[in-house]
Design a protein around this motif. Structure first.
Motif, mmCIF file in Angstrom:
data_model
loop_
_atom_site.group_PDB
_atom_site.id
_atom_site.type_symbol
_atom_site.label_atom_id
_atom_site.label_comp_id
_atom_site.label_asym_id
_atom_site.label_seq_id
_atom_site.Cartn_x
_atom_site.Cartn_y
_atom_site.Cartn_z
ATOM 1 N N THR A 276 0.817 -1.220 0.000
ATOM 2 C CA THR A 276 0.000 0.000 0.000
ATOM 3 C C THR A 276 0.850 1.268 0.000
ATOM 4 O O THR A 276 0.302 2.373 -0.022
ATOM 5 C CB THR A 276 -0.934 0.036 1.223
ATOM 6 O OG1 THR A 276 -0.155 -0.008 2.431
ATOM 7 C CG2 THR A 276 -1.903 -1.141 1.218
ATOM 8 N N TYR A 277 2.156 1.116 0.020
ATOM 9 C CA TYR A 277 3.040 2.270 0.181
ATOM 10 C C TYR A 277 2.972 3.189 -1.031
ATOM 11 O O TYR A 277 3.100 2.758 -2.179
ATOM 12 C CB TYR A 277 4.477 1.799 0.393
ATOM 13 C CG TYR A 277 5.407 2.882 0.877
ATOM 14 C CD1 TYR A 277 5.350 3.317 2.189
ATOM 15 C CD2 TYR A 277 6.324 3.474 0.015
ATOM 16 C CE1 TYR A 277 6.196 4.310 2.644
ATOM 17 C CE2 TYR A 277 7.185 4.460 0.461
ATOM 18 C CZ TYR A 277 7.110 4.884 1.780
ATOM 19 O OH TYR A 277 7.959 5.873 2.221
ATOM 20 N N ASP A 278 2.743 4.463 -0.757
ATOM 21 C CA ASP A 278 2.736 5.525 -1.770
ATOM 22 C C ASP A 278 4.123 6.154 -1.746
ATOM 23 O O ASP A 278 4.472 6.859 -0.801
ATOM 24 C CB ASP A 278 1.646 6.540 -1.428
ATOM 25 C CG ASP A 278 1.525 7.677 -2.425
ATOM 26 O OD1 ASP A 278 2.506 7.968 -3.128
ATOM 27 O OD2 ASP A 278 0.440 8.288 -2.490
ATOM 28 N N HIS A 279 4.901 5.901 -2.788
ATOM 29 C CA HIS A 279 6.293 6.342 -2.793
ATOM 30 C C HIS A 279 6.429 7.845 -2.964
ATOM 31 O O HIS A 279 7.477 8.409 -2.619
ATOM 32 C CB HIS A 279 7.064 5.614 -3.886
ATOM 33 C CG HIS A 279 7.292 4.166 -3.590
ATOM 34 N ND1 HIS A 279 8.425 3.693 -2.973
ATOM 35 C CD2 HIS A 279 6.493 3.081 -3.798
ATOM 36 C CE1 HIS A 279 8.336 2.377 -2.823
ATOM 37 N NE2 HIS A 279 7.181 1.983 -3.319
ATOM 38 N N ALA A 280 5.413 8.515 -3.463
ATOM 39 C CA ALA A 280 5.463 9.978 -3.569
ATOM 40 C C ALA A 280 5.040 10.630 -2.258
ATOM 41 O O ALA A 280 5.682 11.559 -1.768
ATOM 42 C CB ALA A 280 4.571 10.455 -4.714
ATOM 43 N N TYR A 281 3.982 10.134 -1.667
ATOM 44 C CA TYR A 281 3.499 10.625 -0.381
ATOM 45 C C TYR A 281 4.412 10.190 0.758
ATOM 46 O O TYR A 281 4.466 10.804 1.820
ATOM 47 C CB TYR A 281 2.075 10.105 -0.179
ATOM 48 C CG TYR A 281 1.506 10.201 1.204
ATOM 49 C CD1 TYR A 281 1.364 11.427 1.844
ATOM 50 C CD2 TYR A 281 1.065 9.053 1.868
ATOM 51 C CE1 TYR A 281 0.814 11.501 3.122
ATOM 52 C CE2 TYR A 281 0.515 9.116 3.135
ATOM 53 C CZ TYR A 281 0.397 10.345 3.755
ATOM 54 O OH TYR A 281 -0.139 10.409 5.013
ATOM 55 N N ASP A 282 5.148 9.093 0.532
ATOM 56 C CA ASP A 282 6.065 8.524 1.515
ATOM 57 C C ASP A 282 5.312 8.002 2.723
ATOM 58 O O ASP A 282 5.634 8.314 3.873
ATOM 59 C CB ASP A 282 7.124 9.560 1.928
ATOM 60 C CG ASP A 282 8.301 8.935 2.664
ATOM 61 O OD1 ASP A 282 8.537 7.730 2.475
ATOM 62 O OD2 ASP A 282 8.983 9.658 3.424
ATOM 63 N N GLY A 283 4.292 7.196 2.461
ATOM 64 C CA GLY A 283 3.519 6.647 3.560
ATOM 65 C C GLY A 283 2.563 5.572 3.098
ATOM 66 O O GLY A 283 2.334 5.375 1.891
ATOM 67 N N THR A 284 1.980 4.864 4.062
ATOM 68 C CA THR A 284 1.048 3.770 3.787
ATOM 69 C C THR A 284 -0.401 4.179 3.999
ATOM 70 O O THR A 284 -1.289 3.334 3.965
ATOM 71 C CB THR A 284 1.359 2.570 4.704
ATOM 72 O OG1 THR A 284 1.248 2.988 6.072
ATOM 73 C CG2 THR A 284 2.760 2.043 4.450
#
Length: 421
Positions: free
Chosen positions: A287-295
């Motif tokens: 579920t990790y959003d690599h742009a937002y830097d979070g799950t």
């Protein structure tokens, strides 16, 4: 699940003060519209596409619809991502008008992205005068992470709209179009596909209003397994380091565990032996959003859960009473809250700018039973929170945002089978 719109129309009605409707539009989509008579400003609309007929009413460009799925058929263009070339196909929805000037839109989807393939979800809007905004990217998503990093693009501030991770914000638009781009490695034969796309629009007041009265789930407590995010503190810094950062994938995993739909062990065999609840580590990675830097990306969590459970989407509800209709049907609800010191009695942490937990039941006195993953152990996850405190913190922090995850044994309740819906 063609009853999503009809069922949500019932869920979005407040007993005694609400009027709701569900209709199939001429464009083939289904829309659930709710308007609470006691609060005309609290407007929520969920529109979904999940049947072949609904997909076909949109603009198919290199895509095909059958057996309820929208699938890649043939390339109509190309794209570059991660230094690699991809063939692309598209689907664009008809214009949807919820009937009021909406200020937020959250899209969600259920997709299969085999091998080196992915999807993008975009949106554009129009105002009452007919002027159109540019297309904004809501997310690039893939079920794995070997070929592409899934992510969002916050900002895109133009035309009076902007993207805040998973939420499209507007100054008040009358309509929108959703576009899905399906991409696969150039020359490949595999076919990315979707079996559900939804768009939830809303216009909400800042205050929660009076606390709802207990409803259909009073005395019901679902046996949802208890997982703690805190036992993962320090795990995998490249995916958020566990602990307070993993409330969303831990909550999603609890619902999947309730349905006995956690991923099979080979999916998380990369997690070292001895890790407690290794499927939570896996959910955080997926579920990790690599742009937002979070799950904590809301639709990324439902997109992860949907192929495992059956269906999953993001929506908003107006009250704990509405959530009780789901609980009474055996469906736990993941909700997003925020609170400061002293605002949530009995919470395992003192405050949070954004926290996900699972509603699992309601006591006889109306207070709410939850699985709060912020507890430091499984044994302490089950808690009971004051109904008024929790409802206010939920409605005022996220507008009543919820993950609705279902399996075939727990379909959405049919409003025609209940009274006062």
């Amino acid at each position: 699940m063609r009853l999503i719109a009809a069922a949500l129309a019932g869920l979005l009605a407040l007993t005694g003060v609400g009027a709701c409707s569900s209709t199939d539009r001429p464009d083939g989509s289904a829309v659930a519209v709710a308007a609470a008579g006691g609060d005309r400003e609290r407007k929520i609309t969920l529109t979904r596409w999940d049947s072949s007929r609904q997909w076909r009413r949109g603009d198919l460009a290199g895509t095909t619809a059958g057996d309820g799925r929208l699938a890649f058929h043939q390339p109509v263009g190309s794209a570059t991502a991660g230094g690699r070339s991809y063939d692309v196909a598209r689907w664009t929805s008809p214009w949807v008008e919820p009937g009021y000037a909406f200020t937020e839109l959250i899209a969600s989807w259920s997709a299969r992205t085999p091998k080196d393939s992915w999807i993008e979800v975009k949106v554009r809007g129009r105002g009452g005068s007919g002027g159109r905004t540019s297309w904004d990217l809501l997310g690039r998503w893939t079920s794995g992470d070997h070929h592409l990093r899934r992510g969002t693009v916050s900002g895109q501030s133009d035309d009076g709209t902007s993207v805040a991770v998973d939420t499209w914000r507007t100054s008040g638009l009358s309509g929108y179009q959703l576009r899905v781009v399906l991409a696969r490695r150039s020359g490949a034969a595999y076919r990315p596909s979707l079996d559900l796309a939804t768009a939830m629009t809303s216009r909400l007041p800042a205050s929660a209003g009076p606390t709802s009265a207990p409803g259909a789930a009073r005395g019901t407590v679902l046996q949802v397994p208890r997982f703690s995010q805190m036992v993962h503190r320090g795990h995998y810094p490249r995916w958020g380091s566990g602990g307070e950062a993993w409330c969303s994938p831990t909550s999603t995993s609890m619902v999947l565990g309730y349905y006995d739909r956690l991923p099979v062990p080979r999916r998380y065999r990369w997690v070292p032996g001895g890790h407690v609840d290794p499927w939570v580590d896996h959910a955080a990675r997926m579920t990790y959003d690599h742009a937002y830097d979070g799950t904590g990306n809301w639709p990324f969590n439902t997109a992860y859960a949907a192929p495992l459970a059956g269906k999953a989407f993001v929506t908003r509800l107006r009250s704990v009473r509405e959530a009780e209709r789901l609980l009474a049907a055996g469906i736990p609800v993941v909700v997003s809250i925020a609170f400061g010191p002293g605002q949530l009695d009995g919470a395992p942490i003192g405050s949070s700018d954004g926290h996900l937990l699972v509603l699992v039941g309601v006591r006889a006195n109306g207070n709410v039973v939850v699985n709060d993953p912020a507890a430091d152990s499984r044994r302490r996850v089950r808690r009971t929170y004051d109904r008024g405190q929790l409802e206010r913190l939920w409605l005022e922090a996220s507008g009543g945002l919820a993950y609705v995850i279902t399996d075939s044994a727990h379909p959405l309740p049919n409003p025609r089978a209940a009274t006062n819906w």
